[in-house]
Design a protein around this motif. Structure first.
Motif, PDB file in Angstrom:
ATOM      1  N   GLN A  65     -32.205  97.584  29.642  1.00  0.00           N
ATOM      2  CA  GLN A  65     -33.643  97.840  29.686  1.00  0.00           C
ATOM      3  C   GLN A  65     -34.372  97.104  28.558  1.00  0.00           C
ATOM      4  OE1 GLN A  65     -34.085 102.106  29.695  1.00  0.00           O
ATOM      5  NE2 GLN A  65     -33.383 102.293  31.803  1.00  0.00           N
ATOM      6  N   PRO A  66     -34.525  95.796  28.724  1.00  0.00           N
ATOM      7  CA  PRO A  66     -35.245  95.028  27.702  1.00  0.00           C
ATOM      8  C   PRO A  66     -36.730  95.378  27.698  1.00  0.00           C
ATOM      9  CG  PRO A  66     -34.755  93.648  29.601  1.00  0.00           C
ATOM     10  CD  PRO A  66     -34.051  94.947  29.830  1.00  0.00           C
ATOM     11  N   LYS A  67     -37.359  95.209  26.562  1.00  0.00           N
ATOM     12  CA  LYS A  67     -38.785  95.478  26.405  1.00  0.00           C
ATOM     13  C   LYS A  67     -39.471  94.214  25.888  1.00  0.00           C
ATOM     14  CE  LYS A  67     -38.021  99.996  26.989  1.00  0.00           C
ATOM     15  NZ  LYS A  67     -38.487 100.756  28.170  1.00  0.00           N
ATOM     16  N   ASP A  68     -40.809  94.196  26.043  1.00  0.00           N
ATOM     17  CA  ASP A  68     -41.640  93.121  25.459  1.00  0.00           C
ATOM     18  C   ASP A  68     -41.151  91.738  25.875  1.00  0.00           C
ATOM     19  OD1 ASP A  68     -43.015  95.162  24.016  1.00  0.00           O
ATOM     20  OD2 ASP A  68     -41.399  95.136  22.539  1.00  0.00           O
ATOM     21  N   MET A  69     -40.857  91.588  27.159  1.00  0.00           N
ATOM     22  CA  MET A  69     -40.257  90.347  27.649  1.00  0.00           C
ATOM     23  C   MET A  69     -41.288  89.222  27.756  1.00  0.00           C
ATOM     24  SD  MET A  69     -37.585  88.706  28.805  1.00  0.00           S
ATOM     25  CE  MET A  69     -36.403  90.051  29.067  1.00  0.00           C
ATOM     26  N   ILE A  70     -40.958  88.064  27.200  1.00  0.00           N
ATOM     27  CA  ILE A  70     -41.728  86.835  27.353  1.00  0.00           C
ATOM     28  C   ILE A  70     -40.792  85.766  27.907  1.00  0.00           C
ATOM     29  CG2 ILE A  70     -43.108  85.036  26.255  1.00  0.00           C
ATOM     30  CD1 ILE A  70     -44.488  87.671  26.109  1.00  0.00           C
ATOM     31  N   VAL A  71     -41.186  85.138  29.007  1.00  0.00           N
ATOM     32  CA  VAL A  71     -40.404  84.060  29.614  1.00  0.00           C
ATOM     33  C   VAL A  71     -41.121  82.739  29.371  1.00  0.00           C
ATOM     34  CG1 VAL A  71     -39.520  83.091  31.773  1.00  0.00           C
ATOM     35  CG2 VAL A  71     -39.471  85.564  31.401  1.00  0.00           C
ATOM     36  N   THR A  72     -40.390  81.734  28.939  1.00  0.00           N
ATOM     37  CA  THR A  72     -40.946  80.397  28.766  1.00  0.00           C
ATOM     38  C   THR A  72     -40.013  79.385  29.406  1.00  0.00           C
ATOM     39  OG1 THR A  72     -41.976  81.021  26.663  1.00  0.00           O
ATOM     40  CG2 THR A  72     -41.761  78.662  27.141  1.00  0.00           C
ATOM     41  N   VAL A  73     -40.503  78.709  30.449  1.00  0.00           N
ATOM     42  CA  VAL A  73     -39.773  77.587  31.027  1.00  0.00           C
ATOM     43  C   VAL A  73     -40.208  76.354  30.247  1.00  0.00           C
ATOM     44  CG1 VAL A  73     -39.326  76.217  33.096  1.00  0.00           C
ATOM     45  CG2 VAL A  73     -39.724  78.683  33.294  1.00  0.00           C
ATOM     46  N   LEU A  74     -39.293  75.775  29.493  1.00  0.00           N
ATOM     47  CA  LEU A  74     -39.653  74.676  28.609  1.00  0.00           C
ATOM     48  C   LEU A  74     -40.023  73.435  29.411  1.00  0.00           C
ATOM     49  CD1 LEU A  74     -36.935  75.089  25.821  1.00  0.00           C
ATOM     50  CD2 LEU A  74     -39.236  76.060  25.942  1.00  0.00           C
ATOM     51  N   GLY A  75     -40.964  72.662  28.869  1.00  0.00           N
ATOM     52  CA  GLY A  75     -41.395  71.446  29.527  1.00  0.00           C
ATOM     53  C   GLY A  75     -40.314  70.383  29.528  1.00  0.00           C
ATOM     54  N   LYS A  76     -40.398  69.504  30.512  1.00  0.00           N
ATOM     55  CA  LYS A  76     -39.417  68.433  30.653  1.00  0.00           C
ATOM     56  C   LYS A  76     -39.877  67.210  29.860  1.00  0.00           C
ATOM     57  CE  LYS A  76     -39.110  66.370  34.677  1.00  0.00           C
ATOM     58  NZ  LYS A  76     -38.792  66.120  36.103  1.00  0.00           N
ATOM     59  N   GLY A  77     -39.037  66.737  28.945  1.00  0.00           N
ATOM     60  CA  GLY A  77     -39.386  65.562  28.162  1.00  0.00           C
ATOM     61  C   GLY A  77     -40.435  65.852  27.106  1.00  0.00           C
ATOM     62  N   ASP A  78     -40.930  64.782  26.493  1.00  0.00           N
ATOM     63  CA  ASP A  78     -41.871  64.936  25.387  1.00  0.00           C
ATOM     64  C   ASP A  78     -43.231  65.465  25.837  1.00  0.00           C
ATOM     65  OD1 ASP A  78     -39.931  63.985  23.663  1.00  0.00           O
ATOM     66  OD2 ASP A  78     -40.640  61.901  23.777  1.00  0.00           O
ATOM     67  N   ASP A  79     -43.642  65.113  27.058  1.00  0.00           N
ATOM     68  CA  ASP A  79     -44.973  65.492  27.527  1.00  0.00           C
ATOM     69  C   ASP A  79     -44.956  66.647  28.507  1.00  0.00           C
ATOM     70  OD1 ASP A  79     -46.140  63.394  26.049  1.00  0.00           O
ATOM     71  OD2 ASP A  79     -45.685  61.967  27.656  1.00  0.00           O
ATOM     72  N   GLY A  80     -43.801  67.227  28.754  1.00  0.00           N
ATOM     73  CA  GLY A  80     -43.705  68.295  29.729  1.00  0.00           C
ATOM     74  C   GLY A  80     -44.498  69.529  29.329  1.00  0.00           C
ATOM     75  N   VAL A  81     -45.028  70.211  30.329  1.00  0.00           N
ATOM     76  CA  VAL A  81     -45.866  71.387  30.089  1.00  0.00           C
ATOM     77  C   VAL A  81     -45.011  72.654  30.182  1.00  0.00           C
ATOM     78  CG1 VAL A  81     -47.847  72.713  30.888  1.00  0.00           C
ATOM     79  CG2 VAL A  81     -47.863  70.212  31.074  1.00  0.00           C
ATOM     80  N   PRO A  82     -44.889  73.419  29.084  1.00  0.00           N
ATOM     81  CA  PRO A  82     -44.167  74.688  29.181  1.00  0.00           C
ATOM     82  C   PRO A  82     -44.986  75.710  29.966  1.00  0.00           C
ATOM     83  CG  PRO A  82     -45.139  74.463  26.999  1.00  0.00           C
ATOM     84  CD  PRO A  82     -45.397  73.171  27.716  1.00  0.00           C
ATOM     85  N   ILE A  83     -44.304  76.568  30.693  1.00  0.00           N
ATOM     86  CA  ILE A  83     -44.945  77.675  31.392  1.00  0.00           C
ATOM     87  C   ILE A  83     -44.427  78.963  30.777  1.00  0.00           C
ATOM     88  CG2 ILE A  83     -45.143  78.908  33.580  1.00  0.00           C
ATOM     89  CD1 ILE A  83     -44.991  76.258  35.020  1.00  0.00           C
ATOM     90  N   SER A  84     -45.347  79.741  30.208  1.00  0.00           N
ATOM     91  CA  SER A  84     -44.962  80.948  29.491  1.00  0.00           C
ATOM     92  C   SER A  84     -45.783  82.126  29.989  1.00  0.00           C
ATOM     93  CB  SER A  84     -45.168  80.755  27.987  1.00  0.00           C
ATOM     94  OG  SER A  84     -44.653  81.847  27.259  1.00  0.00           O
ATOM     95  N   TYR A  85     -45.149  83.266  30.163  1.00  0.00           N
ATOM     96  CA  TYR A  85     -45.853  84.446  30.666  1.00  0.00           C
ATOM     97  C   TYR A  85     -45.092  85.711  30.271  1.00  0.00           C
ATOM     98  CZ  TYR A  85     -42.286  83.696  34.244  1.00  0.00           C
ATOM     99  OH  TYR A  85     -41.096  83.475  34.883  1.00  0.00           O
ATOM    100  N   PRO A  86     -45.816  86.822  30.085  1.00  0.00           N
ATOM    101  CA  PRO A  86     -45.153  88.101  29.819  1.00  0.00           C
ATOM    102  C   PRO A  86     -44.662  88.721  31.121  1.00  0.00           C
ATOM    103  CG  PRO A  86     -47.525  88.400  29.830  1.00  0.00           C
ATOM    104  CD  PRO A  86     -47.289  86.929  30.037  1.00  0.00           C
ATOM    105  N   VAL A  87     -43.615  89.504  31.028  1.00  0.00           N
ATOM    106  CA  VAL A  87     -43.074  90.214  32.189  1.00  0.00           C
ATOM    107  C   VAL A  87     -43.073  91.706  31.876  1.00  0.00           C
ATOM    108  CG1 VAL A  87     -41.114  90.528  33.737  1.00  0.00           C
ATOM    109  CG2 VAL A  87     -41.623  88.256  32.817  1.00  0.00           C
TER     110      VAL A  87
END
Length: 584
Positions: A65-87
């Protein structure tokens, strides 16, 4: 354990060479339980857990039962855009794990989780490899998938995600045609994907799961995509409407109510949870006694359980015989009926019934391509492409106002026309075809998406521009399309234009069909999608997506999309916000 069971155990273990164990229920049954080592303190990863969205995954909880979850899909390469959101915990309970959204295709994705477990902070990285992005194969392709190229991206808008509702043709269209009118044969493959501001696909819908030309309930065109207030996605296709979440978990997959057919273009979720659905009526009895299937001229209100709450029959509310704009349209591009060989447009009352641009119930006389709800007075606002820029209709089925040129309305409806005024409120001198003197004011012609903006007290539309002033210009290259915002004074029955964008972009941005203008409250901006730009080019169609600061010409994002073939428009885009979907 007898010899047979022992031999089976040895064969399985040897063949798989996995770090697992074989558990025996009895001598007749053996269950192989593969125990893979977890990448972190949570459980294993399942990619595409619901079968519809290949660039999603779930990291299972393993009863923790994890709490305060934040997920971040890291961007690809130097210019990649990370996608981050709370769950939120509700989402983790729903999926029995941590939802992962925004993976790249054909890539070893790095997904960072930050959470607390048993009161202790944890940060760990999971590696998730995905399969390539796959779309349908059609004749004339030069790309396997639409190509997205960023032209301008403001740093404040770098995290934007756009759902692109794209419309390749269906090479198998001739296989199944239904006689009897209506718009049943209106059918296309679906390419629906989410792009980031670097032009990378971060989500796509498996078209093979959604579309099958040989199955009545899977024919049609996926349209009317919206993200609801709770983060789910709603859309329709042919004879069904759908609700799913961003992991591809199907929540509703429901047939249209009995007696109604041929969804396309738009549906909306109302504040009370009901749906407004643009559809048509089967076996409609005309005043002359003929029985027809109507075309894009009914609005349904349906509750969450599929019960019909209300119906707006536009054949009785408006005038199906009005032809002022219809006779001026370019027959080569009537919504998705793109035909290079079309000459003129047949609006004769005795023309064949069906999906044909013409007057009279049973033909495409209205072509409603959007519906919106105005909660301020319990009304709907529609965009009838072949009639007016926008029309507001009350719960009592009475027209409240009509935004459009004055030519051709019957006496009762003419009383509902809004009067154009300048920015000081002075009445403008406008011709019956809508050309106004000494002003930038202009109506929308063959427009799409007339939406209410309650935050601003305005209505926005995408003015496609075909049939402007109820005529065709001497040179097609003089046509243009615009995003437009209007301020309406319902007491004075006046309208003024307060903003536009696109006129100066000229014929390169001209989009004869489809497209959208939509206000974005989170960044106080306006998104305009020129979804069929360069439709008539011999090369591939090249839609243009622009997002601007509100009330300005300040471009915050500009993306150019190259279709996979010529004559292949998009339908719309909509901004996707992962926070809305997963923070519950």
């Amino acid at each position: 354990m007898n010899k047979r069971t022992a031999l089976l155990s040895a064969v399985i273990a040897s063949a798989l060479s996995l770090s697992g164990q074989v558990t025996f229920i009895n001598e007749a049954h053996a269950v192989l339980k593969i125990t893979r080592p977890s990448q972190g303190q949570l459980g294993n990863v399942q990619i595409n857990p619901y079968g519809y969205a290949p660039l999603t995954a779930v990291i299972y909880l393993k009863q923790q039962q994890p709490k305060d979850m934040i997920v971040t899909v890291l961007g690809k390469g130097d210019d990649g855009v990370p996608i981050s959101y709370p769950v939120g915990e509700q989402m983790m309970r729903t999926h029995d794990g941590v939802p992962v959204f925004g993976l790249y295709g054909d890539h070893l994705n790095l997904v960072e989780l930050s959470y607390t477990l048993d009161g202790k902070p944890v940060t760990e990285t999971y590696k998730i490899h995905t399969q390539p992005v796959v779309g349908p194969s059609v004749e004339g392709q030069v790309h396997s998938y639409p190509q997205v190229t960023p032209v301008a991206v403001d740093s404040e808008f770098q995290d934007r995600l756009y759902w692109v509702n794209h419309l390749p043709h269906n090479s198998n269209d001739p296989l199944l045609i239904r006689a009897g009118g209506g718009a049943f044969e209106w059918d296309r493959w679906a390419i629906n994907f989410i792009t980031d501001t670097q032009g990378e696909v971060r989500w796509f819908l498996d078209h093979n799961k959604m579309h099958d030309i040989n199955v009545t309930q899977k024919r049609g065109v996926i349209m009317g995509v919206h993200q609801t207030d709770n983060g789910d996605i709603i859309f329709g296709q042919g004879q069904r409407y759908y609700r799913m979440d961003l992991l591809g978990r199907m929540i509703i997959e429901r047939d249209l109510p009995a007696g109604f057919i041929d969804f396309s273009h738009d549906l909306q979720e109302m504040p009370n949870g009901n749906y407004l659905i643009r559809a048509a009526k089967q076996n409609y009895v005309r005043p002359d006694g003929q029985v027809v299937d109507t075309v894009r001229d009914h609005i349904l209100e349906v509750d969450p359980h599929g019960q019909v709450v209300d119906v707006w029959d536009l054949n009785t509310i408006l005038d199906p015989m009005r032809d002022a704009l219809l006779i001026a349209l370019d027959a080569k591009a009537v919504c998705l009926n793109v035909d290079d060989n079309a000459e003129g447009i047949n609006i004769e009352p005795d023309a064949p019934f069906g999906d044909n641009a013409g007057v009279g119930t049973g033909r495409n006389w209205a072509h409603v391509n959007s519906v919106d709800y105005d909660a301020s007075d319990d009304s709907i606002v529609i965009s009838p492409r072949h009639q007016a820029t926008a029309i507001k209709i009350g719960r009592d089925k009475e027209v409240k106002w009509i935004l459009g040129p004055s030519e051709g309305w019957n006496d009762d409806l003419a009383k509902k026309l809004l009067t154009p005024v300048d920015k000081r409120g002075k009445k403008l001198n406008c011709s019956p075809q809508g050309k106004c003197e000494n002003t930038d004011f202009d109506f929308g012609y063959s427009q799409h998406t007339s939406y209410v903006v309650p935050e601003k007290g305005t209505v926005v539309t995408f003015d496609n521009g075909d049939g402007r002033y109820h005529e065709q210009p001497a040179f097609a290259e003089s046509k243009y399309s615009r995003g437009v915002e209007y301020k309406i004074d319902e007491k004075k029955m006046t309208v003024k234009q307060v903003w536009e964008y696109g006129k100066d972009r000229g014929y390169e941005f001209y989009s004869p069909i489809t497209s959208i203008t939509q206000y974005q409250a989170d960044k106080d901006s306006m998104m305009v999608y020129f979804a069929s730009a360069e439709l008539f080019s011999k090369a591939t169609t090249k839609p243009k997506l622009v997002e601007l600061g509100y009330g300005s010409q300040d471009v915050k994002v500009e993306l150019h999309i190259e279709s996979t073939t010529p004559r292949q428009p998009s339908y719309r885009t909509t901004v996707i916000r992962p926070n809305k979907a997963f923070q519950k």
